[in-house]
Design a protein around this motif. Structure first.
Motif, PDB file in Angstrom:
ATOM      1  N   GLN A 107     -14.708   9.518   2.678  1.00 18.49           N
ATOM      2  CA  GLN A 107     -14.051   9.872   3.934  1.00 18.49           C
ATOM      3  C   GLN A 107     -14.455   8.955   5.078  1.00 18.49           C
ATOM      4  O   GLN A 107     -13.658   8.676   5.973  1.00 18.49           O
ATOM      5  CB  GLN A 107     -14.378  11.317   4.311  1.00 18.49           C
ATOM      6  N   GLY A 108     -15.687   8.472   5.074  1.00 20.84           N
ATOM      7  CA  GLY A 108     -16.145   7.663   6.200  1.00 20.84           C
ATOM      8  C   GLY A 108     -15.889   6.186   6.065  1.00 20.84           C
ATOM      9  O   GLY A 108     -16.277   5.411   6.938  1.00 20.84           O
ATOM     10  N   LEU A 109     -15.226   5.739   4.984  1.00 29.74           N
ATOM     11  CA  LEU A 109     -15.018   4.310   4.757  1.00 29.74           C
ATOM     12  C   LEU A 109     -13.776   3.826   5.492  1.00 29.74           C
ATOM     13  O   LEU A 109     -12.689   4.369   5.322  1.00 29.74           O
ATOM     14  CB  LEU A 109     -14.855   4.039   3.255  1.00 29.74           C
ATOM     15  N   ASN A 110     -13.927   2.813   6.309  1.00 39.95           N
ATOM     16  CA  ASN A 110     -12.797   2.261   7.059  1.00 39.95           C
ATOM     17  C   ASN A 110     -12.089   1.208   6.207  1.00 39.95           C
ATOM     18  O   ASN A 110     -12.213   0.007   6.422  1.00 39.95           O
ATOM     19  CB  ASN A 110     -13.275   1.656   8.380  1.00 39.95           C
ATOM     20  N   VAL A 111     -11.325   1.673   5.228  1.00 42.48           N
ATOM     21  CA  VAL A 111     -10.691   0.749   4.295  1.00 42.48           C
ATOM     22  C   VAL A 111      -9.585  -0.066   4.944  1.00 42.48           C
ATOM     23  O   VAL A 111      -9.166  -1.090   4.409  1.00 42.48           O
ATOM     24  CB  VAL A 111     -10.112   1.529   3.093  1.00 42.48           C
ATOM     25  N   ALA A 112      -9.092   0.370   6.111  1.00 46.28           N
ATOM     26  CA  ALA A 112      -7.994  -0.368   6.742  1.00 46.28           C
ATOM     27  C   ALA A 112      -8.407  -1.771   7.159  1.00 46.28           C
ATOM     28  O   ALA A 112      -7.562  -2.637   7.350  1.00 46.28           O
ATOM     29  CB  ALA A 112      -7.481   0.405   7.954  1.00 46.28           C
ATOM     30  N   ASP A 113      -9.717  -2.011   7.305  1.00 45.99           N
ATOM     31  CA  ASP A 113     -10.183  -3.320   7.741  1.00 45.99           C
ATOM     32  C   ASP A 113     -10.489  -4.260   6.576  1.00 45.99           C
ATOM     33  O   ASP A 113     -10.908  -5.394   6.808  1.00 45.99           O
ATOM     34  CB  ASP A 113     -11.448  -3.162   8.605  1.00 45.99           C
ATOM     35  N   LEU A 114     -10.323  -3.810   5.350  1.00 45.73           N
ATOM     36  CA  LEU A 114     -10.602  -4.672   4.212  1.00 45.73           C
ATOM     37  C   LEU A 114      -9.605  -5.821   4.164  1.00 45.73           C
ATOM     38  O   LEU A 114      -8.401  -5.640   4.367  1.00 45.73           O
ATOM     39  CB  LEU A 114     -10.546  -3.863   2.909  1.00 45.73           C
ATOM     40  N   SER A 115     -10.100  -7.017   3.862  1.00 46.27           N
ATOM     41  CA  SER A 115      -9.278  -8.220   3.977  1.00 46.27           C
ATOM     42  C   SER A 115      -8.114  -8.242   3.006  1.00 46.27           C
ATOM     43  O   SER A 115      -7.030  -8.747   3.335  1.00 46.27           O
ATOM     44  CB  SER A 115     -10.157  -9.461   3.763  1.00 46.27           C
ATOM     45  N   TRP A 116      -8.285  -7.673   1.798  1.00 41.86           N
ATOM     46  CA  TRP A 116      -7.213  -7.768   0.814  1.00 41.86           C
ATOM     47  C   TRP A 116      -6.007  -6.904   1.165  1.00 41.86           C
ATOM     48  O   TRP A 116      -4.914  -7.119   0.656  1.00 41.86           O
ATOM     49  CB  TRP A 116      -7.722  -7.415  -0.583  1.00 41.86           C
ATOM     50  N   ILE A 117      -6.197  -5.931   2.062  1.00 42.63           N
ATOM     51  CA  ILE A 117      -5.070  -5.113   2.499  1.00 42.63           C
ATOM     52  C   ILE A 117      -4.028  -5.975   3.205  1.00 42.63           C
ATOM     53  O   ILE A 117      -2.818  -5.794   3.023  1.00 42.63           O
ATOM     54  CB  ILE A 117      -5.548  -3.992   3.440  1.00 42.63           C
ATOM     55  N   HIS A 118      -4.482  -6.941   3.996  1.00 40.19           N
ATOM     56  CA  HIS A 118      -3.529  -7.796   4.704  1.00 40.19           C
ATOM     57  C   HIS A 118      -2.704  -8.627   3.724  1.00 40.19           C
ATOM     58  O   HIS A 118      -1.512  -8.869   3.948  1.00 40.19           O
ATOM     59  CB  HIS A 118      -4.259  -8.716   5.684  1.00 40.19           C
ATOM     60  N   GLY A 119      -3.335  -9.048   2.643  1.00 44.84           N
ATOM     61  CA  GLY A 119      -2.586  -9.778   1.629  1.00 44.84           C
ATOM     62  C   GLY A 119      -1.488  -8.937   1.010  1.00 44.84           C
ATOM     63  O   GLY A 119      -0.387  -9.433   0.727  1.00 44.84           O
ATOM     64  N   LEU A 120      -1.751  -7.648   0.810  1.00 47.44           N
ATOM     65  CA  LEU A 120      -0.731  -6.756   0.256  1.00 47.44           C
ATOM     66  C   LEU A 120       0.406  -6.539   1.242  1.00 47.44           C
ATOM     67  O   LEU A 120       1.564  -6.367   0.841  1.00 47.44           O
ATOM     68  CB  LEU A 120      -1.371  -5.419  -0.128  1.00 47.44           C
ATOM     69  N   LYS A 121       0.096  -6.553   2.536  1.00 51.08           N
ATOM     70  CA  LYS A 121       1.163  -6.441   3.528  1.00 51.08           C
ATOM     71  C   LYS A 121       2.062  -7.678   3.509  1.00 51.08           C
ATOM     72  O   LYS A 121       3.277  -7.585   3.699  1.00 51.08           O
ATOM     73  CB  LYS A 121       0.556  -6.237   4.923  1.00 51.08           C
ATOM     74  N   ILE A 122       1.487  -8.841   3.238  1.00 51.84           N
ATOM     75  CA  ILE A 122       2.297 -10.057   3.120  1.00 51.84           C
ATOM     76  C   ILE A 122       3.177  -9.991   1.878  1.00 51.84           C
ATOM     77  O   ILE A 122       4.322 -10.470   1.884  1.00 51.84           O
ATOM     78  CB  ILE A 122       1.387 -11.309   3.099  1.00 51.84           C
TER      79      ILE A 122
END
Length: 395
Positions: A107-122
């Motif tokens: 619950q406390g992990l800020n996964v939105a800041d993980l770098s690979w998430i931006h790659g998935l948005k691309i």
């Protein structure tokens, strides 16, 4: 026995394909429509461009998670009601399980800041661009429909409210009826939905009955499960515009009542951005925070039940309307408007929140080429996007 065997094979195929999409469909509802278009229309040819566009138009009319309803509708048309259920389970279960795990452990992990998430948005940028080009070629072949698409694009881009899409689609339908009513009978559709009108009426009756009865039961009883079910069911019933619109509704339902803290709510929102599949599965996280994995499953069932009842209730009547020569012209206008709406959503939020630097644009061009020209499977694009997003921070 042979018929039963074929039916089982069809349901298994739907489950496998939808589950793979459930593991790889990142990027939100518009991106999901792109993934569906690539898999079900281009690759497997389970339906043609027109049927797919009609189904998307119907789901834009209905409240609830549009992309999930499209997936359910495809499953229904392929394998009946069980096919719709199987399609929904396959597409939603990966994100439901992931978000329940986030609720219980991370619950406390800020996964939105993980770098690979931006790659998935691309990746989502490349997939949606491909879908838009394909749909525009088929659905806006002449100047009149291109103009309708343009007005839909401008309208939904400049006036972004929950009801703008519905209003644009209604106006486009009126324009299409006026402009194409004399040509509307030239194109026939032989596609049949395996849902009876009687069953559809029952589904619609259940939808409205629950919408009226649940708040009454909530007020007259002290059973917390009924209150939770009512909150999620109402949120799933009354939202237009997709998953991001439901988040404020859920926050108003659960944060002020202290069922979930603001911090936990925001942490779950970050987790929801990190997983594939429909954003409505955020309900699984909230339910799991409140009542463990059982609460997560109940919340998922409650928030998606309206989507099921509405799509099953609307499909048979939609088929009658779209096959009526007087209505076909309106649908031609609606389909053109859907293209404009997709382009609008492609720009904001997908493009504006993703393509932030020249490197992002270059990477999106590479992924688009891999998908469109090199014909690589979507999962390869997803893996490449995740790796590229990670490497992006090292450059």
């Amino acid at each position: 026995m042979n018929s039963e065997g074929n039916r089982f094979k069809t349901l298994l195929e739907i489950l496998l394909v939808s589950t793979r999409l459930g593991f790889t469909s990142f990027g939100g509802p518009i991106a999901h429509l792109g993934y569906f278009h690539e898999e079900y229309v281009r690759k497997r040819k389970w339906m043609d461009e027109k049927n797919y566009a009609d189904l998307v138009a119907l789901c834009q009319f209905l409240p609830g998670p549009a992309s999930s309803q499209v997936g359910i509708g495809i499953g229904v048309m392929r394998g009946g009601v069980l096919g719709g259920i199987v399609s929904f389970i396959g597409f939603s279960l990966p994100s439901v399980l992931a978000l329940i795990v986030f609720a219980l452990i991370l619950q406390g992990l800020n996964v939105a800041d993980l770098s690979w998430i931006h790659g998935l948005k691309i990746v989502a940028v490349a997939v949606v661009a491909h879908a838009i080009l394909g749909m525009a070629e088929k659905l806006t072949p002449d100047l009149k429909r291109k103009t309708i698409a343009l007005f839909a694009l401008v309208g939904t881009l400049l006036w972004q409210t929950a009801f703008t899409q519905v209003g644009v689609i209604v106006l486009a339908g009126i324009l299409g009826f006026l402009l194409y009513r004399e040509q509307a009978g030239s194109e026939d559709s032989n596609f049949e939905f395996p849902v009876s009108k009687k069953f559809a009426v029952i589904c619609l009756a259940i939808f409205f009955t629950l919408l009226l009865i649940l708040p009454i039961l909530r007020e007259t009883t002290s059973i917390s499960w009924i209150a939770i079910f009512d909150s999620f069911y109402r949120s799933g019933s009354l939202v237009f515009g997709g998953g991001h619109v439901v988040l404020p509704l859920l926050e108003r339902e659960f944060v002020p009542t202290d069922w979930i803290s603001e911090e936990a709510f925001l942490a779950g929102y970050g987790a929801a951005q990190a997983v594939p599949g429909p954003l409505f599965t955020f309900a699984a996280y909230i339910g799991a925070v409140m009542n463990g994995w059982q609460g997560g499953l109940l919340a998922t069932f409650a928030i998606f039940l309206p989507a099921f009842l509405l799509i099953l209730g609307a499909l048979p009547f939609w088929n009658i309307l779209r096959c009526n020569p007087k209505i076909k012209g309106a649908l031609m206008g609606v389909n053109a408007a859907v293209v404009g709406i997709l382009i609008s959503a492609f720009y904001k939020p997908i493009w504006t929140s993703t393509i932030l630097t020249p490197l992002d644009f270059a990477f999106a061009a590479v992924l688009f080429s891999m998908l469109v020209y090199w014909k690589l499977p979507p999962w390869v694009i997803v893996v490449t996007g995740a790796l590229g997003g990670f490497l992006r921070t090292l450059i």
